[in-house]
Design a protein around this motif. Structure first.
Motif, PDB file in Angstrom:
ATOM      1  N   ASN A 139       0.827  -1.202   0.000  1.00 52.14           N
ATOM      2  CA  ASN A 139       0.000   0.000   0.000  1.00 52.14           C
ATOM      3  C   ASN A 139       0.865   1.257   0.000  1.00 52.14           C
ATOM      4  N   ASN A 140       1.845   1.288   0.887  1.00 53.67           N
ATOM      5  CA  ASN A 140       2.615   2.511   1.070  1.00 53.67           C
ATOM      6  C   ASN A 140       3.704   2.711   0.025  1.00 53.67           C
ATOM      7  N   ALA A 141       3.879   1.719  -0.849  1.00 50.94           N
ATOM      8  CA  ALA A 141       4.794   1.866  -1.984  1.00 50.94           C
ATOM      9  C   ALA A 141       4.037   2.191  -3.270  1.00 50.94           C
ATOM     10  N   ALA A 142       2.719   2.344  -3.178  1.00 52.27           N
ATOM     11  CA  ALA A 142       1.897   2.472  -4.388  1.00 52.27           C
ATOM     12  C   ALA A 142       1.933   3.857  -5.010  1.00 52.27           C
ATOM     13  N   GLY A 143       2.431   4.862  -4.270  1.00 48.45           N
ATOM     14  CA  GLY A 143       2.498   6.202  -4.824  1.00 48.45           C
ATOM     15  C   GLY A 143       1.276   7.039  -4.507  1.00 48.45           C
ATOM     16  N   ALA A 190      -1.462   7.771  -5.900  1.00 48.04           N
ATOM     17  CA  ALA A 190      -2.823   7.371  -6.271  1.00 48.04           C
ATOM     18  C   ALA A 190      -3.532   6.640  -5.138  1.00 48.04           C
ATOM     19  N   ILE A 191      -2.798   6.255  -4.088  1.00 51.47           N
ATOM     20  CA  ILE A 191      -3.374   5.526  -2.957  1.00 51.47           C
ATOM     21  C   ILE A 191      -2.966   6.234  -1.667  1.00 51.47           C
ATOM     22  N   LEU A 192      -3.939   6.484  -0.788  1.00 56.58           N
ATOM     23  CA  LEU A 192      -3.611   7.106   0.494  1.00 56.58           C
ATOM     24  C   LEU A 192      -2.802   6.140   1.354  1.00 56.58           C
ATOM     25  N   PRO A 193      -1.810   6.646   2.091  1.00 60.41           N
ATOM     26  CA  PRO A 193      -1.005   5.763   2.945  1.00 60.41           C
ATOM     27  C   PRO A 193      -1.829   5.198   4.103  1.00 60.41           C
ATOM     28  N   LEU A 194      -1.351   4.081   4.635  1.00 57.55           N
ATOM     29  CA  LEU A 194      -1.963   3.428   5.793  1.00 57.55           C
ATOM     30  C   LEU A 194      -0.917   3.246   6.871  1.00 57.55           C
ATOM     31  N   ASP A 195      -1.389   3.116   8.126  1.00 51.84           N
ATOM     32  CA  ASP A 195      -0.499   2.638   9.176  1.00 51.84           C
ATOM     33  C   ASP A 195      -0.995   1.264   9.621  1.00 51.84           C
ATOM     34  N   ALA A 196      -0.218   0.614  10.473  1.00 54.06           N
ATOM     35  CA  ALA A 196      -0.534  -0.766  10.862  1.00 54.06           C
ATOM     36  C   ALA A 196      -1.880  -0.861  11.574  1.00 54.06           C
TER      37      ALA A 196
END
Length: 202
Positions: free
Chosen positions: A20-24, A26-32
């Motif tokens: 998810n967090n490597a997607a750039g 176009a995708i909002l980041p997530l935490d654990a």
């Protein structure tokens, strides 16, 4: 090698988070913690495998969900019953190889038994024409635009009618047949959200 789409497993959450967090942008980041919340509550949380490696994931939920996304709320205020795709991520090395289409085919086969339409959004910042074209080729159309209050990003709000829903509803009502490809229970190590009685989402 074929693409295998299946329910996520708890031990894969770290890998899903990294994807998810490597997607750039176009995708909002997530935490654990946020990802764990999805694992515990999302109606649909599946991954794709290709050549034995994780190739992507898709998280979705029905309009009855308690979800705090402003995009989800935008749809909820306008449509009474839908299946919402919160996010789909395909590993960069696998893009263009059919993983996204496999996910959407699988998600639709789940959703069309329970909901009259599917909803999702595509960010309009930068050049996101490939994502818009992909969704358009899969039958989605724009029903509005929305600026996400939590991210300040404008998104195209997309819907797709699911033509089989009316027939399924008329034929089976709240009692879908209890067969594995419909109920798809999670393993004992995961949450029971996929075991929710099928009638509650209709």
């Amino acid at each position: 090698m074929s693409i295998v789409v299946r329910d996520v497993r708890e031990h894969e959450l770290d890998s899903v988070l990294a994807l998810n967090n490597a997607a750039g942008p176009a995708i909002l980041p997530l935490d654990a913690a946020r990802l764990r919340h999805f694992f515990d509550t999302a109606e649909y949380f599946r991954v794709a495998e290709r050549d034995g490696a994780l190739a992507g994931f898709l998280i979705g939920m029905g309009s009855h969900a308690d979800h705090d996304s402003s995009n989800f709320r935008w749809f909820h205020e306008r449509y009474p019953n839908f299946f919402y795709i919160d996010r789909i991520v395909v590993a960069s090395r696998r893009r263009g190889g059919g993983v996204g289409r496999a996910f959407y085919a699988d998600a639709q086969s789940y959703a069309e038994l329970r909901y009259p339409q599917m909803a999702c959004e595509v960010f309009l910042e930068g050049t996101n024409d490939p994502a818009l074209l992909f969704h358009g080729s899969f039958g989605f159309h724009e029903v509005g635009q929305h600026v996400m209050e939590e991210a300040g990003v404008r998104a195209a709000m997309l819907m797709k009618p699911l033509c089989s829903f009316g027939w399924v509803r008329e034929t089976y009502g709240d009692a879908l047949p209890q067969v594995p490809w419909i109920t798809r229970p999670r393993t004992s190590s995961g949450p029971a959200h996929a075991r929710r009685p099928t009638g509650t989402a209709l």
